[in-house]
Design a protein around this motif. Structure first.
Motif, short mmCIF file in Angstrom:
data_model
loop_
_atom_site.label_atom_id
_atom_site.label_comp_id
_atom_site.label_asym_id
_atom_site.label_seq_id
_atom_site.Cartn_x
_atom_site.Cartn_y
_atom_site.Cartn_z
N UNK A 186 4.49 -11.99 0.70
CA UNK A 186 3.55 -11.01 -0.40
C UNK A 186 3.77 -10.99 -1.34
N UNK A 187 5.23 -11.07 -2.15
CA UNK A 187 5.44 -11.03 -3.32
C UNK A 187 4.96 -12.24 -4.14
N UNK A 188 4.89 -13.29 -3.39
CA UNK A 188 4.38 -14.62 -4.26
C UNK A 188 2.78 -14.57 -3.95
N UNK A 189 2.24 -14.24 -2.96
CA UNK A 189 0.81 -14.52 -3.04
C UNK A 189 0.14 -13.03 -3.21
N UNK A 190 0.29 -12.02 -2.63
CA UNK A 190 -0.59 -10.80 -2.62
C UNK A 190 -0.29 -10.26 -4.07
N UNK A 191 0.78 -9.84 -4.45
CA UNK A 191 1.35 -9.10 -5.48
C UNK A 191 0.75 -9.59 -6.85
N UNK A 192 0.82 -10.82 -7.11
CA UNK A 192 0.31 -11.23 -8.44
C UNK A 192 -1.22 -11.36 -8.44
N UNK A 193 -1.69 -11.85 -7.13
CA UNK A 193 -3.18 -11.90 -6.75
C UNK A 193 -3.83 -10.48 -7.18
N UNK A 194 -3.56 -9.31 -6.60
CA UNK A 194 -3.76 -8.06 -7.03
C UNK A 194 -3.73 -7.64 -8.41
N UNK A 195 -2.75 -8.09 -9.28
CA UNK A 195 -2.81 -8.01 -10.72
C UNK A 195 -3.78 -8.57 -11.44
#
Length: 331
Positions: A186-195
Motif C-alpha cells: 500500500x505504501x508503494x502503490x496507494x499512498x503516492x497515488x492518493x497524493x
C-alpha cells in the motif's frame, strides 16, 4: 603468465564500480568501505526504492483526469515526486535500517549502521529532518491545490505513521508476513497515488478502494523481497511468508497475489466500459506470468532479483494504463 582463474585488473575495477553503485543505491551485492558521509546518508535512503513511489504520483496525476502539461503542473508534480520519493521514502528506508540493525548484521553486514559507517545519533537526525521536510512540503502542496481538507498532508502523516509501526516495536508489522507486506504494498502503490490524485483532483472513495485493492498485488511484489533474508528472519523470529509457508509455497502465494489482483483490476475496467485499457492491462500481465515461470517459481532464492528486473516494468506500466483508464472514465 596470468592465472585464468584470477580476475584481471579491469574485471576487478568493474566489480568494484558495480559494488559501489549497488552500495549507493541501497541494493543487494553492495560492498562496504564508503567514507563520504553524504554518500552514506544517500545509501540509507535507498534511492532504488524511490522509483515506484515517484511512478505512483504519475499514476495518481493521470487518474485525476485533470493533469495538463503546463509548467506549473509539471513543477508541482515534480515537488510531489520529491515528497513521495527522496523525502518520505527516504525517511521510511532510514527508519527501517535503524530498527533493522540486528537483522542487517546477519543478512547485510555492509549496510551503513551495522558496519559502523554512521553513528546512531546521525541516523536519528536524518530520520527527523526527512520527516519534517516531507510533512512541510505536503502542506505546501495542499495549499497550492486549494484542498479544503489537507488530503496530501493527511496522506503524508498517515504514511509516515504506517512506516513507523511497520519497522518499530512493539507493533513492528514486518514481523507478520501478511500485514507487513500489505503495508509495504500500500505504501508503494496507494499512498503516492492518493497524493498525485489529490494534487490535481478530488480524492474519492472509489479511487481509495481501487488502489487498496491494487495494493494486494503490491503485497505479492513485497513478498519477493523476503526471499533474500529467509535465514536472518528465521533466526530473529520474523514471520515472513517464506518462513511461515516454506520457500516453494511462498513463491506461489507471491505470484498468485500479483496476477489475480491485477486481473481483478482488468475486470473492473471492463465493468466501467474501458475495454481497450483492460485488454492492454491483460497483455501486460502475460509477460509477468512468463517470467514467473522462467525465473521465480523455479528458483526463488537465486532468481528473485532477476525476476523483479524482468517482470516489474510490466506491472508498473499496467498501473499507468489503469490510471489513464480511470481518468478517462471520470471515476
Amino acid at each position: 603468465m596470468a592465472d585464468p582463474q584470477l580476475p584481471t585488473d579491469s574485471q576487478q575495477a568493474a566489480s568494484n564500480r558495480s559494488g559501489q553503485t549497488r552500495q549507493l543505491l541501497g541494493m543487494r551485492g553492495a560492498q562496504a568501505g564508503e567514507t563520504s558521509i553524504w554518500k552514506i546518508r544517500l545509501q540509507l535512503m535507498k534511492p532504488i526504492t524511490w522509483i515506484p513511489l515517484i511512478w505512483g504520483v504519475v499514476c495518481g496525476s493521470a487518474s485525476s483526469g485533470n493533469f495538463s502539461w503546463t509548467v506549473d503542473n509539471v513543477l508541482v508534480a515534480l515537488a510531489c515526486m520529491l515528497l513521495s520519493g527522496p523525502l518520505l521514502a527516504g525517511y521510511t528506508q532510514t527508519l527501517n535500517d535503524f530498527y533493522d540493525r540486528e537483522i542487517d548484521a546477519i543478512n547485510e553486514p555492509y549496510r551503513p549502521i551495522p558496519s559502523g559507517a554512521i553513528s546512531v545519533p546521525q541516523v536519528v537526525a536524518q530520520i527527523l529532518i526527512l520527516l519534517g521536510a516531507g510533512i512541510a512540503l505536503a502542506y505546501g502542496l495542499d495549499q497550492w491545490a486549494g484542498n479544503t481538507f489537507p488530503t496530501i498532508t493527511a496522506t503524508a502523516v498517515g504514511g509516515s505513521l504506517l512506516s513507523y509501526i511497520y519497522s518499530a516495536p512493539p507493533l513492528k508489522l514486518k514481523k507478520n508476513g501478511w500485514l507487513g507486506n500489505y503495508a509495504l504494498g500500500a505504501s508503494y502503490i496507494a499512498l503516492p497515488w492518493w497524493a498525485g490524485h489529490a494534487l490535481f483532483g478530488d480524492l474519492n472513495l472509489t479511487i481509495i478502494g481501487l488502489t487498496l485493492f491494487y495494493s494486494l498485488a503490491g503485497l505479492g511484489i513485497a513478498v519477493v523481497n523476503d526471499f533474500k533474508s529467509v535465514e536472518g528472519d528465521r533466526q530473529l523470529g520474523l514471520q515472513s511468508l517464506p518462513v511461515m509457508f516454506g520457500v516453494t509455497a511462498a513463491a506461489w502465494i507471491c505470484v498468485l497475489m500479483i496476477d489475480v489482483f491485477q486481473g481483478g483490476i482488468a475486470a473492473y475496467l471492463i465493468g466501467v466500459h474501458q475495454n481497450a485499457y483492460a485488454v492492454l492491462l491483460i497483455l501486460l500481465i502475460i509477460p509477468q506470468i512468463t517470467f514467473q515461470d522462467m525465473y521465480f517459481l523455479r528458483a526463488p532464492l537465486e532468481n528473485d532479483v532477476k525476476y523483479q528486473a524482468s517482470a516489474q516494468p510490466f506491472l508498473v506500466l499496467g498501473m499507468l494504463v489503469t490510471a489513464l483508464a480511470l481518468g478517462n472514465a471520470g471515476v
